[in-house]
Design an enzyme around this catalytic site. Structure first.
Site, PDB file in Angstrom:
ATOM      1  N   HIS A  59      24.805 -58.801  34.691  1.00  0.00           N
ATOM      2  CA  HIS A  59      26.137 -58.576  35.265  1.00  0.00           C
ATOM      3  C   HIS A  59      27.180 -58.739  34.170  1.00  0.00           C
ATOM      4  CE1 HIS A  59      28.885 -59.426  38.991  1.00  0.00           C
ATOM      5  NE2 HIS A  59      29.547 -58.800  38.031  1.00  0.00           N
ATOM      6  N   GLU A 125      29.162 -52.724  41.084  1.00  0.00           N
ATOM      7  CA  GLU A 125      29.861 -53.807  41.809  1.00  0.00           C
ATOM      8  C   GLU A 125      31.113 -53.196  42.424  1.00  0.00           C
ATOM      9  OE1 GLU A 125      31.143 -58.445  41.251  1.00  0.00           O
ATOM     10  OE2 GLU A 125      31.570 -57.066  39.617  1.00  0.00           O
ATOM     11  N   HIS A 212      27.178 -63.567  41.603  1.00  0.00           N
ATOM     12  CA  HIS A 212      27.945 -64.769  41.195  1.00  0.00           C
ATOM     13  C   HIS A 212      28.159 -65.721  42.379  1.00  0.00           C
ATOM     14  CE1 HIS A 212      31.317 -62.299  42.543  1.00  0.00           C
ATOM     15  NE2 HIS A 212      31.375 -61.623  41.414  1.00  0.00           N
ATOM     16  N   GLY A 245      32.373 -72.884  32.532  1.00  0.00           N
ATOM     17  CA  GLY A 245      33.261 -74.021  32.645  1.00  0.00           C
ATOM     18  C   GLY A 245      34.546 -73.715  33.390  1.00  0.00           C
ATOM     19  N   HIS A 247      34.556 -70.818  36.181  1.00  0.00           N
ATOM     20  CA  HIS A 247      34.204 -70.313  37.509  1.00  0.00           C
ATOM     21  C   HIS A 247      33.583 -71.375  38.400  1.00  0.00           C
ATOM     22  CE1 HIS A 247      34.842 -66.322  35.773  1.00  0.00           C
ATOM     23  NE2 HIS A 247      34.807 -65.834  36.997  1.00  0.00           N
ATOM     24  N   ASP A 270      29.386 -61.934  33.663  1.00  0.00           N
ATOM     25  CA  ASP A 270      30.451 -61.261  34.421  1.00  0.00           C
ATOM     26  C   ASP A 270      31.633 -61.000  33.483  1.00  0.00           C
ATOM     27  OD1 ASP A 270      31.721 -60.050  36.579  1.00  0.00           O
ATOM     28  OD2 ASP A 270      32.505 -61.926  37.396  1.00  0.00           O
TER      29      ASP A 270
END
Length: 391
Positions: A59, A125, A212, A245, A247, A270
């Site tokens: 992703h 996505e 995610h 650190g 998300h 992502d």
């Protein structure tokens, strides 16, 4: 430099069966030829370094100032090269919500790069996601997951569509999940307002990935567990996690690992175009993103808009912040995503006969030192000396 036959000696090797100190790995052409043997004259001395398999990103939207959603082959090459230099030797390019015909054109460009061996597949996505959980996707371009539209995008990818993220609670959602599963394309639950029951229905219909996890979906409530609990508890599901650190709090990552285990976690970036770059303004599909102090947010509305993460940083954080073992980190950054993509026979672990996709890390700091893809050094080869004649 292309190594016809090169041996790396003295390194810590993270193998499927455990960690070997002072190991030796031989590369012949594009593949790993052998693991083991005595150090010989001409071997590259990797004492003080750790060798792990190349990282696999399921992703990622861009990097190096470039986007996979641009419709430009040149930009896609820049993005892939940027992440390759940070250890991602296998990349699935992710699109972002746009007009259906525009995304089809993007898919045609990306498909050519899959056929050229630059990319390993395409992840769509959007636009089949929830208005309530759209994040950095343009709300006016979202669509219900009509199976005919889903199929149109898949067809535009010419057999290279590997994954769709969709919200199963929307009209056509469960039907599209079934159709994708029947075609051998990963159906991922994400950007969803689904509840626990509908998420279970989606899993039973064939959904196998959580896009995610925790981000862009309802949180856990004690009487309404929502999609997170359904996705975490089902052994058929692999969960994506963004370990930057920003998300996710480390305790949330630890919760996911404690519930699912490393063999059901795929660490992803992502990343958008700012990965590998500095602060500034960047496009994300039709939207504008401002990056400040490494955090990407939409100019309009301020939502987090992907990340600026690279997988070498995700690996280092996995070991030094989360306290994962080297084998657990390799599992989530290489083995699991390779398996999901159907590539476990050729990559994802250090084994004889597999692709010589290697990441070399400093054994003390886990900072990236070198990257090899299919036997070719991408960065860092000049830092190693050759062994002399053994005494």
């Amino acid at each position: 430099m292309t190594a016809d036959r090169t041996a790396l000696a003295g390194a810590r090797l993270v193998l499927p069966g455990g960690v070997i100190e002072g190991g030796r790995l031989t590369v012949e052409g594009p593949r790993i030829a052998d693991l083991g043997g005595e150090t010989a004259a001409g071997d590259l001395d990797l004492t003080g370094y750790t060798v792990v398999p190349g990282f696999v990103d399921l992703h990622v939207h861009g990097g190096g100032g470039a986007s996979y959603a641009s419709g430009s082959a040149e930009e896609a090459l820049t993005a892939a090269r940027t992440h390759l230099e940070h250890g991602t030797t296998t990349t699935m390019a992710s699109t972002v919500t746009g007009e259906i015909d525009d995304v089809c054109r993007q898919a045609a460009v990306l498909s050519e790069l899959v056929e050229d061996g630059v990319l390993a597949g395409i992840h769509f996505e959007g636009p089949f996601i929830s208005h309530n959980r759209c994040g950095a996707h343009r709300p006016d371009l979202l669509r219900d997951p009509d199976p005919a539209l889903v199929r149109k995008l898949a067809d535009a990818a010419r057999g290279h569509a590997k994954m769709f993220t969709l919200a199963p609670e929307l009209p056509g959602g469960l039907e599209s999940v079934r159709m994708l599963a029947e075609q051998g394309i990963i159906a991922a639950v994400g950007h969803t307002d689904s509840d626990y029951a509908v998420t279970l229905e989606a899993i039973d219909a064939g959904a196998t990935v959580a896009t995610h996890l925790f981000n862009a979906m309802p949180g856990i409530q004690h009487r309404a567990p929502g999609p997170i609990v359904a996705l975490l508890e089902d052994e058929r599901v692999t969960v994506e996690l963004i370990n930057d650190g920003i998300h996710l709090h480390p305790s949330v990552l630890e919760l996911a690992y404690g519930t699912a285990g490393a063999d059901r976690v795929a660490l992803i970036t992502d990343a958008m175009g700012a990965a590998g770059m500095g602060d500034g303004l960047y496009p994300l599909g039709p939207l504008q993103v401002r990056v400040e102090d490494g955090v990407a947010r939409l100019v309009e509305g301020g939502s987090i808009a992907g990340s600026t993460l690279t997988l070498d940083v995700a690996f280092r954080r996995a070991v030094t912040v989360l306290g994962l073992s080297l084998n657990q980190a390799v599992t989530s950054l290489s083995t699991v995503p390779a398996r999901l993509m159907g590539l476990a026979d050729t990559l994802g672990t250090l084994e004889a006969g597999k692709n010589a996709d290697l990441v070399v890390l400093d054994s003390d700091t886990y900072e990236l030192a070198a990257v090899m893809r299919r036997g070719e050094w991408i960065v860092g080869a000049d830092r190693f000396t050759r062994a002399g004649n053994p005494a």
